[in-house]
Design an enzyme around this catalytic site. Structure first.
Site, short mmCIF file in Angstrom:
data_model
loop_
_atom_site.label_atom_id
_atom_site.label_comp_id
_atom_site.label_asym_id
_atom_site.label_seq_id
_atom_site.Cartn_x
_atom_site.Cartn_y
_atom_site.Cartn_z
N ASP A 77 0.75 -1.25 0.05
CA ASP A 77 -0.04 -0.42 -0.07
C ASP A 77 0.99 1.14 0.17
O ASP A 77 0.76 1.92 -1.09
CB ASP A 77 -0.78 -0.20 1.43
CG ASP A 77 -2.09 1.23 1.78
OD1 ASP A 77 -2.76 1.41 0.45
OD2 ASP A 77 -1.49 1.95 2.45
N ASP A 80 4.32 0.37 3.86
CA ASP A 80 4.43 -0.43 4.99
C ASP A 80 4.18 -1.86 4.00
O ASP A 80 4.44 -1.64 2.92
CB ASP A 80 2.73 -0.29 6.07
CG ASP A 80 1.98 -0.09 5.02
OD1 ASP A 80 2.12 -0.29 3.47
OD2 ASP A 80 0.64 0.52 5.51
N TYR A 229 -7.58 2.26 7.28
CA TYR A 229 -8.37 2.36 5.79
C TYR A 229 -9.77 2.21 5.55
O TYR A 229 -10.52 1.62 5.62
CB TYR A 229 -7.94 1.91 4.67
CG TYR A 229 -6.88 2.76 4.17
CD1 TYR A 229 -6.90 3.32 3.27
CD2 TYR A 229 -5.32 1.71 4.10
CE1 TYR A 229 -5.79 4.15 2.72
CE2 TYR A 229 -5.45 2.00 3.24
CZ TYR A 229 -4.41 3.04 2.31
OH TYR A 229 -3.37 3.37 2.18
N GLU A 474 5.90 9.75 3.88
CA GLU A 474 5.13 9.08 3.75
C GLU A 474 4.34 8.39 1.68
O GLU A 474 3.22 9.57 1.62
CB GLU A 474 3.93 7.60 3.94
CG GLU A 474 3.82 6.12 3.93
CD GLU A 474 3.54 5.82 4.92
OE1 GLU A 474 3.63 4.63 5.14
OE2 GLU A 474 2.77 6.14 5.78
#
Length: 632
Positions: A77, A80, A229, A474
């Site tokens: 994703d 990670d 999410y 990120e």
């Protein structure tokens, strides 16, 4: 002011003006090429021979095996190693939409092969994950345990649990988004591989039926996903999937579905100012407006006009012409929706606006906003402003697309990019070693994760290039995916648009010498991990708790949360804390050169009276000892 001083000021103004003009001439084709490289860097599974990102290796080769299903492949994703189905499916929908509506432009840029490869890597995975008509494997990996390890994908030791949706555990949002992705992808592949296109459509239809028949939120069925999410609803995804299935099949059943359910599912009711992996309403509304603009509405025209009104609301809000009900902009002109990873919302909206400007332009239509008429070129200009901000036309003069230009984030919050590759560092990097040796090191990442769109600046255009600042540094699939179409469109407007050569294979780094690991301080043995260690307060109060536990092999780990509160009547600056007996990893504070010493992260300058700061750490055994070292 003397003449020399005036000349100096004029010189600075001229330099600034020239820099601004130079910054406006972006190579969108190069940015698009790098964005596609990001998807290669995020690949899970057995990598193909033509893999261009050479610092990556095979990983996740047994995903799903514990559950008796082959879930090898797909995409990680973000920074990670979890394969979250909802943002992955949305990203594929964005890539496929680009390949469909910007087909000619992508072909002229010599990027259709790379674009279809990026789509297929994901759609092949979803075909595997859709094992029965009413079963979809929705996630691989555990977000909690994954986030407490800092290791390369090639070295993964964290649990690779797989989670599925079925009639007893529904997930209409995720199943419908996957249906939308496969339907859009079927259109993208139709000119090149008709049999694969047909296969995608079979799965898309079954998944839509599953999503519509067995309704529910996916994160109710998979609570593990809620912390990462969370879905706000599934109504928009049902309409979204049906709209894509109508476009892919021309079966009037799907058009009738979006019309009959326009009110009950909120399609003509919700006026939104966001388009994202979670909220598809603006996308549905613009996709259906295209049918109306093309003159194909027929008896459904009245309802499609209601969809168009909401599409126009979104567009006018972005362009600041919506009678005060506008999207928030930063002082530098960036759309601001969320504190965490805000650029993904700007990239999605900019892509959608570029599409809508084309739909309007093709039919010579104009947009009527509460504050006046808007030409399609105005809509495209706003989309371009967001792309330009991303590429460097911003107050920080930094490219938020990693690897583009000369100034971009170099401490990206990404496990694989921050650790030397297997080709250089042959030994495995363990969970804790990754934090101690690589995560906390001040040097730049050894690998450049080209095309990753980082989270980006704050609402005041501030940005801290810090590996621990995951909200800003990120990159995510859902942030980069819309940029492929957006950059392609903008490059097509340039005189030197075409005949580009995509990035060739990348050579791995020749050598890399990591910094030596910090001393490893083992915590004292304790039969009760809930034993409290004494803390020293002064003007600071510490509230220490354990919020979760998990086991990897023979070791049980504990996630500790520490609330640091200013109980005084004065603001505190330059706060430094001593954290002793720490054997694991820590987030939320910045390490200092002094042993066991930490300070406030760069983006927090002051701890105001009554305000709180939270940091967390992970380890086995007794908790760490936290105390104040110094402050002002």
């Amino acid at each position: 002011m003397g003449i020399s001083s005036k000349l100096h000021v004029i010189g600075l103004l001229l330099v600034g003006l020239l820099a601004l003009q130079a910054g406006a001439n972006f190579d969108y084709g190069d940015a698009m090429d790098k964005t596609l490289l990001f998807f290669e860097a995020q690949r899970s599974g057995k990598l193909p021979p033509h893999q261009r990102v050479k610092w990556r290796g095979d990983s996740g080769l047994k995903d799903g095996f514990l559950q008796g299903v082959n879930l090898v492949g797909g995409y990680y994703d973000a920074g990670d190693h979890v394969k979250f189905g909802l943002p992955m499916a949305f990203s594929l929908t964005m890539l496929a939409w680009s390949a469909v509506d910007y087909n000619k432009e992508i072909v002229k840029l010599n990027q259709m092969g790379n674009t279809l490869a990026a789509i297929k890597w994901g759609t092949d995975y979803f075909i595997k994950a859709h094992t029965q008509p009413n079963v979809l494997w929705a996630q691989v990996g555990d977000g909690e345990s994954d986030h407490y390890c800092w290791e390369r994908a090639e070295d993964m030791t964290t649990p690779r649990n797989a989670y599925k949706l079925d009639p007893s555990h529904p997930g209409s949002d995720l199943a419908a988004e996957t249906a939308a992705a496969l339907a859009a992808a079927s259109l993208a592949f139709k000119p090149y591989d008709s049999s694969y296109s047909a296969l995608l459509l079979v799965h898309a239809k079954q998944l839509f039926s599953f999503a519509d028949t067995f309704r529910g939120l996916y994160d109710d069925s998979i609570p593990n996903a809620q912390a990462f999410y969370t879905s706000s609803g599934y109504s928009d995804e049902l309409l979204w999937a049906s709209a894509w299935l109508y476009r892919a099949t021309k079966d009037v059943y799907y058009l009738k579905y979006v019309v009959d359910n326009a009110v009950s599912l909120g399609g003509t009711g919700w006026a939104v100012r966001e388009f994202s992996w979670d909220n598809k309403y603006a996308g549905v509304q613009i996709l259906l407006t295209k049918i109306l603009l093309d003159g194909d509405g027929g008896s459904y025209t009245p309802t499609l006009k209601q969809y168009q009104a909401k599409a126009d609301y979104f567009t006018c809000a972005c362009l600041q012409k919506n009678d005060g009900y506008n999207v928030v902009l930063t002082p530098g002109g960036l759309m601001y929706v969320r504190e965490w990873n805000n650029l993904q919302y700007a990239s999605s909206a900019a892509f959608l606006l570029a599409m809508y400007s084309d739909y309007l332009s093709e039919r010579k239509a104009v947009l009527t906003c509460p504050e006046g008429q808007v030409q399609p070129s105005d809509v495209l200009s706003f989309a371009k402003s967001q792309a330009d901000y991303i590429l460097g036309k911003n107050p920080k003069a930094i490219s938020y697309l990693v690897g583009y230009g000369q100034n971009y984030p170099i401490h990206v919050h990404h496990r694989g990019a921050s650790i030397a590759p297997v080709s250089v560092l042959h030994s495995a990097v363990t969970c804790i070693e990754g934090f101690e040796t690589w995560y906390r090191r001040p040097q730049a990442n050894p690998n450049i994760i080209y095309g990753g769109l980082v989270g980006g600046p704050s609402k005041t255009d501030d940005f801290s290039d810090d590996r621990s600042n995951y909200e800003q540094t990120e990159p995510t699939l859902s942030g980069s995916a819309p940029l492929v179409g957006l950059f392609c469109k903008l490059q097509s407007l340039s005189p030197a648009s075409y005949h580009r050569t995509p990035t060739p294979y990348q050579k791995p780094p020749v050598s890399y010498h990591p910094q030596p690991a910090a001393p490893y301080h083992k915590a004292p043995e304790s039969s009760n991990p809930y034993n409290k260690a004494p803390v020293v307060g002064g003007p600071i109060k510490f509230l220490h708790s354990i919020i979760s536990t998990w086991t990897i092999g023979p070791t049980t780990y504990y996630k500790h949360k520490v609330v640091v509160k200013n109980t005084s009547q004065k603001p505190i600056t330059e706060l430094k804390l001593t954290v002793e007996n720490l054997s694991g990893s820590l987030w939320g504070l910045s390490p200092c050169p002094e042993k066991n010493t930490y300070e406030l992260p760069q983006w927090i300058k002051i701890l105001s009276p009554g305000s709180e700061l939270i940091f967390v750490y992970v380890q086995g055994g007794a908790q760490a000892r936290v105390s104040i070292k110094s402050y002002h």
